[in-house]
Design a protein around this motif. Structure first.
Motif, PDB file in Angstrom:
ATOM      1  N   ALA A 161       0.827  -1.208   0.000  1.00 55.66           N
ATOM      2  CA  ALA A 161       0.000   0.000   0.000  1.00 55.66           C
ATOM      3  C   ALA A 161       0.861   1.258   0.000  1.00 55.66           C
ATOM      4  CB  ALA A 161      -0.935  -0.009   1.206  1.00 55.66           C
ATOM      5  N   ALA A 162       1.926   1.269   0.790  1.00 56.30           N
ATOM      6  CA  ALA A 162       2.814   2.427   0.832  1.00 56.30           C
ATOM      7  C   ALA A 162       3.584   2.582  -0.473  1.00 56.30           C
ATOM      8  CB  ALA A 162       3.783   2.300   2.001  1.00 56.30           C
ATOM      9  N   ALA A 163       3.985   1.469  -1.073  1.00 53.11           N
ATOM     10  CA  ALA A 163       4.781   1.515  -2.298  1.00 53.11           C
ATOM     11  C   ALA A 163       3.998   2.039  -3.493  1.00 53.11           C
ATOM     12  CB  ALA A 163       5.335   0.132  -2.608  1.00 53.11           C
ATOM     13  N   ILE A 164       2.678   1.858  -3.492  1.00 46.59           N
ATOM     14  CA  ILE A 164       1.872   2.297  -4.640  1.00 46.59           C
ATOM     15  C   ILE A 164       1.037   3.537  -4.321  1.00 46.59           C
ATOM     16  CG2 ILE A 164       1.764  -0.080  -5.471  1.00 46.59           C
ATOM     17  CD1 ILE A 164      -1.191  -0.138  -4.615  1.00 46.59           C
ATOM     18  N   ALA A 165       1.295   4.153  -3.172  1.00 44.65           N
ATOM     19  CA  ALA A 165       0.437   5.245  -2.702  1.00 44.65           C
ATOM     20  C   ALA A 165       0.343   6.404  -3.696  1.00 44.65           C
ATOM     21  CB  ALA A 165       0.928   5.752  -1.349  1.00 44.65           C
ATOM     22  N   ASP A 166       1.405   6.695  -4.430  1.00 47.08           N
ATOM     23  CA  ASP A 166       1.405   7.836  -5.351  1.00 47.08           C
ATOM     24  C   ASP A 166       1.046   7.442  -6.781  1.00 47.08           C
ATOM     25  OD1 ASP A 166       3.808   6.370  -5.573  1.00 47.08           O
ATOM     26  OD2 ASP A 166       4.798   8.067  -6.545  1.00 47.08           O
ATOM     27  N   LEU A 167       0.705   6.171  -6.998  1.00 45.93           N
ATOM     28  CA  LEU A 167       0.390   5.683  -8.342  1.00 45.93           C
ATOM     29  C   LEU A 167      -1.120   5.639  -8.551  1.00 45.93           C
ATOM     30  CD1 LEU A 167       2.961   2.743  -8.536  1.00 45.93           C
ATOM     31  CD2 LEU A 167       3.291   5.155  -9.133  1.00 45.93           C
ATOM     32  N   GLN A 168      -1.523   5.780  -9.804  1.00 44.57           N
ATOM     33  CA  GLN A 168      -2.952   5.789 -10.126  1.00 44.57           C
ATOM     34  C   GLN A 168      -3.420   4.515 -10.806  1.00 44.57           C
ATOM     35  OE1 GLN A 168      -1.878   9.514 -12.020  1.00 44.57           O
ATOM     36  NE2 GLN A 168      -3.775  10.403 -11.277  1.00 44.57           N
ATOM     37  N   THR A 169      -2.528   3.829 -11.481  1.00 43.24           N
ATOM     38  CA  THR A 169      -2.867   2.566 -12.139  1.00 43.24           C
ATOM     39  C   THR A 169      -1.759   1.563 -11.850  1.00 43.24           C
ATOM     40  OG1 THR A 169      -4.087   3.660 -13.931  1.00 43.24           O
ATOM     41  CG2 THR A 169      -3.331   1.415 -14.335  1.00 43.24           C
ATOM     42  N   VAL A 170      -2.120   0.459 -11.204  1.00 41.75           N
ATOM     43  CA  VAL A 170      -1.150  -0.587 -10.875  1.00 41.75           C
ATOM     44  C   VAL A 170      -1.731  -1.933 -11.275  1.00 41.75           C
ATOM     45  CG1 VAL A 170       0.235  -1.670  -9.076  1.00 41.75           C
ATOM     46  CG2 VAL A 170      -0.305   0.768  -8.917  1.00 41.75           C
ATOM     47  N   PHE A 171      -0.950  -2.716 -11.995  1.00 39.64           N
ATOM     48  CA  PHE A 171      -1.350  -4.059 -12.384  1.00 39.64           C
ATOM     49  C   PHE A 171      -0.501  -5.068 -11.604  1.00 39.64           C
ATOM     50  CE2 PHE A 171      -2.627  -2.608 -16.953  1.00 39.64           C
ATOM     51  CZ  PHE A 171      -3.733  -1.959 -16.417  1.00 39.64           C
ATOM     52  N   ALA A 172      -1.144  -6.122 -11.095  1.00 37.36           N
ATOM     53  CA  ALA A 172      -0.457  -7.174 -10.351  1.00 37.36           C
ATOM     54  C   ALA A 172      -0.107  -8.312 -11.299  1.00 37.36           C
ATOM     55  CB  ALA A 172      -1.353  -7.684  -9.229  1.00 37.36           C
ATOM     56  N   THR A 173       1.148  -8.663 -11.349  1.00 36.00           N
ATOM     57  CA  THR A 173       1.593  -9.753 -12.219  1.00 36.00           C
ATOM     58  C   THR A 173       1.607 -11.047 -11.410  1.00 36.00           C
ATOM     59  OG1 THR A 173       2.952  -8.204 -13.471  1.00 36.00           O
ATOM     60  CG2 THR A 173       3.426 -10.531 -13.748  1.00 36.00           C
ATOM     61  N   THR A 174       0.653 -11.920 -11.703  1.00 38.41           N
ATOM     62  CA  THR A 174       0.479 -13.127 -10.902  1.00 38.41           C
ATOM     63  C   THR A 174      -0.464 -14.081 -11.632  1.00 38.41           C
ATOM     64  OG1 THR A 174      -0.194 -13.946  -8.713  1.00 38.41           O
ATOM     65  CG2 THR A 174      -1.490 -12.158  -9.638  1.00 38.41           C
TER      66      THR A 174
END
Length: 265
Positions: A78-91
Motif C-alpha cells: 500500500a505504501a509503495a503504490i500510494a502515489d500511483l494511479q494505475t497498478v497491475f499485479a503480475t500473478t
C-alpha cells in the motif's frame, strides 16, 4: 554487452517496478539489468528478505546500477503504490477476486494509454516463492498473467519482469504523440486506500462483516470492486462524504431510539 550506466537512457513516464518481498539479491540485480535494457528506472522494494542494500544485487546487474542506486524500500505494498494511479499485479489469476485479467501485451497497451493521459503507473511482482497475497492484489486495477505452458509453470522473477518490460518497450517504440485526457485522472493508491479503510470501518461498526471469519474475503472483494470503478480524487472525496453522512444518520437514529426507550422507562 551493457549500455552506458546512465539514468538518462530511460524514458519518462515509464511504469514503476514494485517487487514485493524479494528473497535473493541476485534476482533484484537481474531485475535491475532487465529494467535498464527496456528503459525502466524506478524500482521499489517491499520488505526485501535480507534487507537493503545488498552488494550481490550490484554484481548481478552487470553495470545497470541506476535502478539499484535509486531503489526505494517500503514496509507495505500500500505504501509503495500510494502515489500511483494505475497498478497491475503480475500473478496467476486469483480465484477470490473479480479483476480484469490481461496478457503482458494488452497490459502494456493499457499502461501506455494511461501514461498518455498523464497517469503514474506501476507493475507489481510477488516474491519468488509466495507470490502475491490476495489482499495486495485487491489494491490493483487488473491482473497480468503470462501465458506459459502448464507443463512447466516455473518462471523466475527476472524472467517475469523481462517479459512485461519488453512488451512495454514495444509500445514506446511504436507510440504516437501522447494525447492527454481532458479532465482529472484517477485517484492515487493512497486516496483509494483511505476510501477502503473508511468504508470498512463503518461497515464493521454496522455489523456488516458476518460471520467474522469471512471479513478478509469480503473486504478484498469490496476493494477489487471499487478499484475497477477508477474513481477520481473528487469522486473519492464525494464517496467518503456519502459514507460519513450515512454513519452520522445511523448515529442519530440510534440516539433517538435510546431517548425513546429512556422515556418509556
Amino acid at each position: 554487452m551493457s549500455e552506458p550506466s546512465s539514468a538518462s537512457t530511460t524514458s519518462g513516464g515509464a511504469p514503476v517496478i514494485i517487487l514485493n518481498a524479494p528473497q535473493l539479491a541476485e534476482n533484484i540485480g537481474a531485475v535491475a539489468r532487465v529494467m535498464a535494457n527496456f528503459g525502466l528506472a524506478d524500482l521499489r522494494l517491499v520488505n526485501p528478505r535480507d534487507g537493503w542494500p545488498q552488494e550481490r544485487a550490484w554484481a548481478l546487474a552487470s553495470g545497470a546500477e541506476w535502478p539499484l542506486n535509486d531503489a526505494r524500500v517500503y514496509d507495505s505494498v500500500a505504501a509503495a503504490i500510494a502515489d500511483l494511479q494505475t497498478v497491475f499485479a503480475t500473478t496467476a489469476r486469483p480465484r477470490e477476486l473479480s479483476l480484469p485479467v490481461l496478457t503482458p501485451r494488452s497490459a502494456a497497451a493499457d499502461l501506455s494509454e494511461a501514461v498518455g493521459r498523464g497517469e503514474r503507473v506501476g507493475l507489481l511482482f510477488g516474491g519468488e516463492r509466495a507470490g502475491l497475497e490476495t489482499s495486495d492484489i485487491a489494491l490493483c486495477q487488473a491482473v497480468v498473467t503470462i501465458p506459459i505452458d502448464p507443463k512447466f509453470r516455473s518462471l523466475n522473477l527476472g524472467q517475469a519482469v523481462a517479459i512485461n518490460a519488453y512488451e512495454w518497450r514495444t509500445t514506446v517504440e511504436a507510440a504516437a504523440p501522447a494525447a492527454f485526457r481532458q479532465g482529472p485522472g484517477p485517484a492515487t493508491g493512497e486516496a483509494m486506500l483511505g476510501l477502503y479503510e473508511h468504508l470498512e470501518r463503518e461497515l464493521d461498526t454496522a455489523g456488516f462483516f458476518h460471520p467474522p471469519e469471512k471479513t478478509p474475503n469480503m473486504t478484498q472483494n469490496l476493494r477489487a470492486a471499487l478499484a475497477k470503478a477508477r474513481f477520481t480524487d473528487q469522486e473519492v472525496r464525494t464517496f467518503r462524504g456519502v459514507i460519513t453522512a450515512l454513519s452520522r444518520g445511523r448515529g442519530k437514529v440510534l440516539e433517538k431510539i435510546a431517548q425513546k426507550k429512556a422515556g418509556e422507562g
